[in-house]
Write an enzyme that holds these catalytic residues in place. Structure first.
Site, mmCIF file in Angstrom:
data_model
loop_
_atom_site.group_PDB
_atom_site.id
_atom_site.type_symbol
_atom_site.label_atom_id
_atom_site.label_comp_id
_atom_site.label_asym_id
_atom_site.label_seq_id
_atom_site.Cartn_x
_atom_site.Cartn_y
_atom_site.Cartn_z
ATOM 1 N N LYS A 29 0.835 -1.194 0.000
ATOM 2 C CA LYS A 29 0.000 0.000 0.000
ATOM 3 C C LYS A 29 0.872 1.246 0.000
ATOM 4 C CE LYS A 29 0.639 1.617 4.390
ATOM 5 N NZ LYS A 29 1.151 2.965 4.739
ATOM 6 N N ASP A 84 -3.001 -1.732 10.162
ATOM 7 C CA ASP A 84 -2.997 -1.769 8.697
ATOM 8 C C ASP A 84 -3.597 -3.056 8.130
ATOM 9 O OD1 ASP A 84 -1.936 0.736 8.187
ATOM 10 O OD2 ASP A 84 0.136 0.025 8.057
#
Length: 289
Positions: free
Chosen positions: A11, A138
């Site tokens: 990401k 996350d």
């Protein structure tokens, strides 16, 4: 099914702001997260015994109980007693380590997904995201994927429209950053300039590419780039070579440059490599949903 292969996507933070601190010491954040097509590949196979055995193509990556992939197996064993057996997990590592790209978190998410399939646990995505928060803030996003606004400690996710097609040049400089130390240093900064996250979200929602580019930003650069000047040097080289913008992701030190289709991304790739600014250079596009 006795074996499954899962891609664990990295990401980038198109935007990252820190908006407060909770009583437990966690920081409240406001982020725009984007999954990218740079991935670790995990091959997960069942064993006849109850052992958890992890191997990795990078020998500096721990393969014991400290690895989030290992912790993901233990997590599912707690939630599904007697149903999750022994596994061999091989990680082909492509996402740079300690780089602000959620590589470890994405590996953990891949294990949660893979074990759900291998052991027929019947978990829906929302439940997988809910329990995976125990592994780290996350991890739920790594299951969610795509483009999202992330608030709270990172666990509250709002789906955003897919961003326009673009290319990323991702550069991991030859330094490593401790997330905990980064946030501790940030807490001591008084003159913080915050990115406009609402403007970034509005630009994404309306497909305004100029607005997206102009509102990208990462408040943690104020501490990480001060400690590691190579970050600003990389950003400058990327922009000189045609990047539409360049931003640090997460707590750093990884920097990504944004290039549109038709831009000469190879020029920036070559220049950064020639100057010895990178320990790892990657090009990829966004993973769009």
């Amino acid at each position: 099914m006795s074996e499954i292969t899962v891609n664990a996507l990295g990401k980038l933070n198109l935007g990252l702001d820190v908006v407060g601190t909770l009583p437990n010491g966690y920081h409240r954040v406001d982020m725009v997260m984007q999954t990218v097509k740079l991935a670790d590949t995990l091959t997960i196979a069942t064993r006849e015994d109850s052992e958890i055995h992890i191997t990795c193509t990078k020998d500096f990556v721990p393969v014991d109980e400290s690895n989030l992939a290992y912790k993901a197996v233990l997590l599912l064993r707690r939630h599904f007693p007697g149903r999750v057996g022994g596994v061999d997990i091989h990680i082909k590592k492509m996402i740079p380590v300690a780089a602000g790209m959620a590589g470890g978190s994405s590996d953990a998410a891949a294990v949660v997904y893979g074990l759900n399939e291998l052991f027929s646990l019947g978990m829906k995505k929302n439940f997988m995201m809910q329990i995976s928060l125990e592994l780290g803030a996350d991890v739920p996003f790594c299951l969610f994927r795509g483009t999202a606004r992330s608030t709270g400690i990172g666990e509250r996710l709002e789906r955003l429209p897919a961003i326009p097609q673009m290319r990323f040049l991702i550069t991991k400089p030859p330094v490593s950053v401790s997330t905990a130390e980064c946030y501790a240093a940030f807490d001591k900064v008084s003159d913080v300039i915050h990115p406009d996250m609402d403007a970034l979200v509005n630009a994404i929602s309306s497909g305004d590419m100029d607005g997206i580019l102009s509102n990208m930003g990462n408040v943690l650069e104020s501490v990480t780039a001060k400690k590691y000047p190579v970050i600003e040097e990389i950003k400058s080289v990327m922009r000189e070579c045609g990047a539409r913008n360049a931003v640090m992701t997460g707590s750093g030190p990884t920097v990504f440059g944004v290039f549109m289709p038709g831009d000469d991304i190879d020029k920036a790739y070559g220049e950064i490599g020639k100057r010895g600014l990178s320990k790892g250079l990657y090009t990829c596009g966004p993973y769009l949903i």
